[in-house]
Write an enzyme that holds these catalytic residues in place. Structure first.
Site, PDB file in Angstrom:
ATOM      1  CB  CYS A 133       4.409  -3.507  16.386  1.00 21.44           C
ATOM      2  SG  CYS A 133       6.142  -3.030  16.197  1.00 21.44           S
ATOM      3  CB  CYS A 152       0.040   0.537   8.184  1.00 25.51           C
ATOM      4  SG  CYS A 152       1.301   0.021   7.030  1.00 25.51           S
ATOM      5  CD  GLU A 207      -2.309  -1.338   2.830  1.00 26.63           C
ATOM      6  OE1 GLU A 207      -2.137  -0.402   3.629  1.00 26.63           O
ATOM      7  OE2 GLU A 207      -2.895  -2.387   3.146  1.00 26.63           O
ATOM      8  CB  CYS A 232       2.339   7.045   4.005  1.00 30.73           C
ATOM      9  SG  CYS A 232       2.869   5.837   5.219  1.00 30.73           S
TER      10      CYS A 232
END
Length: 344
Positions: free
Chosen positions: A118, A332, A94, A107
């Site tokens: 994480c 994300c 992405e 981004c």
């Protein structure tokens, strides 16, 4: 059948070595680089300052791969998330375009998935599926439909940039060099969870900005949120940063996602001030973007702004990042995970 050499994503030095190996003039390396990155010409037949004989050779022995996005989701706030096929078109990454009044930020991703798991990251749930090549990273920028309005680039998409350091460093050269996209180093930020060896290399070899994901100043708490703390403790990361000078020409910032009842107290403010002492920086506070089946929650606005003001009152520069694209699976890894699942 000839095994073609991929040229897109190669630096000027690499292109020069390739043409020399083929017995072509050295200057052809720069010609090819300019066609690829400045003029966005991906057909060898259209590279008109290269002799016809050499163009035919290139057609037979080289390739240029820079696929277009296959899906775009647009938010009511103008944010756009582009989905790109990579690694033989079997995986997906992405890139998110975030327009604002004074700056338009892209981004970008550096890996497919991520190995660092994480607790708050959807990309980490995919596991590591592969490194992106420099060409696959540069392509997210160079062929962005809004490229002419773009002001800033952040490596904050899928993956850990410093887990793929060679590709990221080559990408930065192409983005900032005169033969490439000729972007200002001041307009590029690379975000990391704190992979110290690659971070040191980045600080020594580039002039781009750095962002560190911190999320808690306490060792055991950060380990639960970010397992990388067991390998590269945040205090070691900070000691490394103190070896370098940061000023108006180069900025270091700390990304801090606030989680309700976990890292949003006054004791966290006090400890942040303590461990960041001596580092000229800013802290970017962020609300948590929900991901499926996660117990983590974002605190309310009153807590967020209290945390910000407490940091400022202690002498630190702190801002609250506006949440964008919440209606288009903004977290994300959300869109690529959905696409991967649909392909099964």
């Amino acid at each position: 059948m000839v095994d073609k050499v991929e040229l897109y994503g190669k630096t000027l030095g690499e292109l020069t070595e390739i043409v020399k190996k083929w017995g072509m003039p050295q200057y052809m390396g720069k010609q090819i680089a300019e066609w690829l990155y400045q003029h966005k010409v991906y057909d060898f037949a259209e590279m008109t300052n290269i002799s016809k004989k050499h163009r035919v050779f290139l057609e037979e022995n080289a390739s240029i791969t820079c696929p277009s996005y296959i899906q775009v989701s647009e938010s009511v706030d103008g944010t756009k998330k582009y989905l790109y096929p990579v690694i033989g078109k079997e995986k997906f990454i992405e890139a998110v375009y975030i327009p604002d009044e004074k700056r338009n930020t892209l981004c970008i991703s550096s890996q497919v998935g991520c190995r660092y798991a994480c607790a708050f990251c959807m990309t980490g749930r995919q596991g590591w599926q592969g490194h992106l090549t420099p060409g696959e990273i540069v392509n997210q920028v160079a062929n962005l439909p809004e490229i002419d309005e773009l002001t800033n680039i952040v490596f904050m998409g899928m993956g850990e940039p410093f887990d793929n350091p060679d590709s990221v460093m080559n990408t930065l050269e192409i983005l900032t060099s005169e033969y490439g996209l000729n972007m200002s180093k001041k307009r590029i930020t690379v975000s990391t969870i704190g992979i110290i060896p690659a971070m040191r290399r980045f600080l020594e070899e580039t002039g781009c900005h750095l962002a560190i994901s911190i999320h808690s100043p306490f060792d055991e708490e950060r380990k639960k949120l970010m397992p990388v703390q067991k390998i590269y403790p945040i205090r070691d990361v900070l000691d490394t940063l103190r070896e370098f000078d940061f000023d108006n020409h180069r900025r270091v910032s700390f990304e801090y996602i606030l989680f309700e009842g976990i890292n949003d107290s006054d004791k966290h403010v006090k400890e942040l001030v303590k461990i960041l002492q001596g580092i000229r920086c800013r802290i970017n506070l962020m609300r948590f973007h929900p991901i499926p089946n996660s117990p983590l929650k974002s605190p309310n606005d009153q807590v967020v702004y209290h945390f910000k003001e407490a940091l400022i009152n202690k002498g630190l520069m702190a801002t609250v990042r506006t949440s964008r694209g919440m209606d288009i699976e903004a977290a994300c890894g959300m869109l690529s995970t959905k696409k991967l699942q649909s392909e099964k």
